[in-house]
Design a protein around this motif. Structure first.
Motif, PDB file in Angstrom:
ATOM      1  N   GLN A 226       0.821  -1.202   0.000  1.00 55.78           N
ATOM      2  CA  GLN A 226       0.000   0.000   0.000  1.00 55.78           C
ATOM      3  C   GLN A 226       0.863   1.263   0.000  1.00 55.78           C
ATOM      4  OE1 GLN A 226      -2.793  -0.173   3.231  1.00 55.78           O
ATOM      5  NE2 GLN A 226      -3.565  -2.199   2.648  1.00 55.78           N
ATOM      6  N   THR A 227       0.365   2.283  -0.685  1.00 59.93           N
ATOM      7  CA  THR A 227       1.029   3.587  -0.707  1.00 59.93           C
ATOM      8  C   THR A 227       0.517   4.433   0.443  1.00 59.93           C
ATOM      9  OG1 THR A 227       1.245   3.540  -3.113  1.00 59.93           O
ATOM     10  CG2 THR A 227       1.440   5.687  -2.042  1.00 59.93           C
ATOM     11  N   VAL A 228       1.430   4.999   1.191  1.00 54.12           N
ATOM     12  CA  VAL A 228       1.071   5.977   2.217  1.00 54.12           C
ATOM     13  C   VAL A 228       1.496   7.328   1.657  1.00 54.12           C
ATOM     14  CG1 VAL A 228       1.390   6.724   4.595  1.00 54.12           C
ATOM     15  CG2 VAL A 228       1.447   4.281   4.034  1.00 54.12           C
ATOM     16  N   TRP A 229       0.548   8.080   1.179  1.00 55.75           N
ATOM     17  CA  TRP A 229       0.837   9.286   0.408  1.00 55.75           C
ATOM     18  C   TRP A 229       1.674  10.279   1.207  1.00 55.75           C
ATOM     19  CZ3 TRP A 229       0.260   8.574  -4.446  1.00 55.75           C
ATOM     20  CH2 TRP A 229      -0.726   7.700  -4.916  1.00 55.75           C
ATOM     21  N   GLY A 230       2.716  10.760   0.555  1.00 54.55           N
ATOM     22  CA  GLY A 230       3.604  11.725   1.179  1.00 54.55           C
ATOM     23  C   GLY A 230       4.663  11.107   2.075  1.00 54.55           C
ATOM     24  N   VAL A 231       4.601   9.773   2.248  1.00 50.78           N
ATOM     25  CA  VAL A 231       5.562   9.107   3.137  1.00 50.78           C
ATOM     26  C   VAL A 231       6.304   8.000   2.415  1.00 50.78           C
ATOM     27  CG1 VAL A 231       5.910   7.941   5.340  1.00 50.78           C
ATOM     28  CG2 VAL A 231       4.065   9.622   5.099  1.00 50.78           C
ATOM     29  N   GLY A 232       5.573   6.956   1.979  1.00 46.41           N
ATOM     30  CA  GLY A 232       6.244   5.834   1.334  1.00 46.41           C
ATOM     31  C   GLY A 232       5.309   4.661   1.141  1.00 46.41           C
ATOM     32  N   TYR A 233       5.761   3.456   1.545  1.00 42.13           N
ATOM     33  CA  TYR A 233       5.003   2.241   1.304  1.00 42.13           C
ATOM     34  C   TYR A 233       4.977   1.357   2.553  1.00 42.13           C
ATOM     35  CZ  TYR A 233       5.719   3.540  -3.599  1.00 42.13           C
ATOM     36  OH  TYR A 233       5.750   4.219  -4.785  1.00 42.13           O
ATOM     37  N   LYS A 234       3.951   0.485   2.611  1.00 42.78           N
ATOM     38  CA  LYS A 234       3.877  -0.486   3.694  1.00 42.78           C
ATOM     39  C   LYS A 234       3.259  -1.790   3.185  1.00 42.78           C
ATOM     40  CE  LYS A 234      -0.670   0.865   5.557  1.00 42.78           C
ATOM     41  NZ  LYS A 234      -1.413   1.297   6.751  1.00 42.78           N
ATOM     42  N   PHE A 235       3.535  -2.866   3.907  1.00 38.48           N
ATOM     43  CA  PHE A 235       2.926  -4.170   3.652  1.00 38.48           C
ATOM     44  C   PHE A 235       1.786  -4.356   4.644  1.00 38.48           C
ATOM     45  CE2 PHE A 235       2.277  -8.606   4.634  1.00 38.48           C
ATOM     46  CZ  PHE A 235       2.379  -9.268   3.411  1.00 38.48           C
TER      47      PHE A 235
END
Length: 243
Positions: A226-235
């Motif tokens: 998943q994209t965390v907008w303005g931050v990065g990515y996570k599982f």
């Protein structure tokens, strides 16, 4: 290490051969794309690494990259290119290359990149604090509610279905995210953790690999990156259904 260098500039090959000999690597040279494909497909499993120049006679390097990926989805590929445009670099990564270096380059830099990529592909499973992890009874060293991953066999499954044809960097990226579910990683953090050296803020590298990784995950099941907008990515596989 057994390495295939695809490079039409013989002076570059000759220069690098001195450094390769010092490392005691087994290196074969191809001077155009068709020759390289013929060499590689004779025994794809024997190769540990490929360096690929984009400006080749007869067949463009990006086409060669695509053909090599059809033969082997997992062999590590480093693109060497005088094309410094964003589109060429990102396209190379999206087509399955693991890394790229812009010409002119330092031979020492190329050697370091090759070692880093090979080290990541061959490294044993890591647990917390960078300690080598003991495998669980079923052989998987990363296990979540709907996902499991085996670093030794380089296999990953989502809801029991294999996530196929992961390149070394895609596998390492997936492992890094899945080891800490729901933790958000910035692009800079992923560059340092997955690529094992500084990319000087070149965040396009992460985005290109995430795009390809997502495409392969979606063939096995729901999207868990998943994209965390303005931050990065996570599982996060908490929303995956067992049905």
């Amino acid at each position: 290490m057994k390495l295939l260098m695809i490079e039409d500039n013989k002076s570059v090959s000759e220069m690098m051969s001195m450094f390769f000999r010092k490392e005691k690597w087994d290196v074969e040279y191809a001077y155009d794309g068709l020759e390289a494909i013929d060499i590689f497909k004779k025994d794809p499993e024997s190769w540990d690494m490929i360096t690929l120049d984009l400006n080749l006679p007869g067949m463009d390097g990006l086409q060669v990259n695509a053909e090599l990926r059809k033969i082997s989805p997992t062999v590590p590929i480093i693109i060497l290119t005088a094309r410094d445009s964003e589109s060429d670099q990102v396209l190379g990564l999206e087509m399955g290359a693991d890394d790229y270096i812009v010409k002119p380059f330092s031979p020492i830099t190329l050697i370091a990149r090759i070692k880093a990529l090979h080290r990541r592909a061959e490294m044993p499973p890591l647990g917390k604090n960078g300690i080598v992890a003991e495998e669980s009874n079923d052989g998987y060293d990363v296990v979540t509610s709907h996902f499991k991953l085996n670093s030794k066999t380089r296999e990953a499954y989502l809801s029991g279905k294999p996530i196929n044809d992961l390149t070394p960097k895609e596998f390492d990226l997936l492992k890094t995210l899945a080891q800490k579910p729901r933790q958000v990683f910035s692009r800079d953090q992923l560059l340092q953790l997955v690529w094992d050296y500084e990319y000087y803020g070149d965040e396009r590298t992460v985005d290109a690999h995430i795009k390809k990784l997502r495409q392969k995950i979606e063939k096995a099941g729901p999207q868990v990156i998943q994209t965390v907008w303005g931050v990065g990515y996570k599982f996060d596989d908490s929303g995956v259904s067992d049905k």
